[in-house]
Write a protein that holds these residues in place. Sequence first.
Motif, PDB file in Angstrom:
ATOM      1  N   GLY B  70       0.813  -1.211   0.000  1.00 32.91           N
ATOM      2  CA  GLY B  70       0.000   0.000   0.000  1.00 32.91           C
ATOM      3  C   GLY B  70       0.847   1.263   0.000  1.00 32.91           C
ATOM      4  O   GLY B  70       0.579   2.205  -0.756  1.00 32.91           O
ATOM      5  N   LEU B  71       1.899   1.265   0.837  1.00 31.00           N
ATOM      6  CA  LEU B  71       2.767   2.445   0.909  1.00 31.00           C
ATOM      7  C   LEU B  71       3.499   2.656  -0.414  1.00 31.00           C
ATOM      8  O   LEU B  71       3.612   3.794  -0.902  1.00 31.00           O
ATOM      9  N   ALA B  91      -3.446   3.697  -1.958  1.00 24.88           N
ATOM     10  CA  ALA B  91      -2.720   2.911  -0.954  1.00 24.88           C
ATOM     11  C   ALA B  91      -3.628   1.843  -0.335  1.00 24.88           C
ATOM     12  O   ALA B  91      -3.248   0.670  -0.227  1.00 24.88           O
ATOM     13  N   ALA B  95      -3.318  -2.286  -0.828  1.00 25.88           N
ATOM     14  CA  ALA B  95      -3.159  -3.199   0.302  1.00 25.88           C
ATOM     15  C   ALA B  95      -4.294  -4.216   0.332  1.00 25.88           C
ATOM     16  O   ALA B  95      -4.074  -5.408   0.585  1.00 25.88           O
TER      17      ALA B  95
END
Lengths: 217, 104
Positions: B70-71, B91, B95
């Motif tokens: 996600g980051l 993000a 994820a």
Amino acid sequence: MSGSRLAPGLRAGFPIAAAGLLIGLSFGVLARPVMGPVAPIVMSAILFAGSAQFGSLAVLAAGGGAVPAIVAGVLLNARFLPLGIAFAPSLRGSPLRRAAEGQAVVDASWALANQGDGRFDRDMLLGATIPQYVSWVGGTAIGVAIGDALGDPRDLGLDALFPAFFLALLLPELRSRRFVTVAAAAAALAFVLIPLTPPGIPVLAGCLVALVGLRSA
Amino acid sequence: MTEVWITIGVLSVVTIAIKAAGPLAVGGRELSPPAMRVISLLAPAVLAALIVVGTFADGRELAFDARVVGLAAGACAIALRAPLLVIVLVAAASAAGARALGAA
């Protein structure tokens, strides 16, 4: 204080509030089986601090009891001491009024209001916090009400939302080599401390890296 | 149930005191240049630490799970100059996608 002075902050706070609605919702979902239907909403309304609420909830859910839950929450909120000291010179008025306005400090608003030279835009901070507060409490209430229908908030990736948000706020801060060095050192220190210290300490220790500013660049 | 309300009550009072302490102690006063330098460096320090803890901490353990995906996706959205709301949604969706594909 007129509404128009707060308008830029309200606008800046809106997308964060949308994200906060989802996180508040996931807090409501996770808290209801542990705290019942009323306490999570009261907690969001009075405490209004995501990390401390999740942290103390995790302790209570594990059967840890009130004192460890309080200690976890206080450690997670301890960073608001340095953040509040940083914001303080930008506040005017009586001590009571300054203390009241200091309650509006949350990570996202504080970062948005930061002007980079050590000064803060008070109107930006207060304005940005208002929609976040509404959506945090509202999201918690929705999560408590309809949590069963949602399943696990992690399946929606909600726990990945705030790191990306903080990254978006961090990059404009990296104006010089010194800022990059401090950010990298704080990140590395926090990473190393995660398995070694209670939650809250890694971020607090990261704050201490800023003390290198006592030496001129 | 009592311990839930004790936790909420005490934690709220202490947090209000923590947030009030700075504004009460140094409100409205100019700080020295070294103090201002420390304050200006506080933002990158606290943001970097929050990113690391939010991405890699699972209680007191280090975890490398879907939040890293996600980051990374969020970083790509930032590089493409996407608006803030798009960045955080990219993000979360990435994820969620990684978890749907079996990541922790």
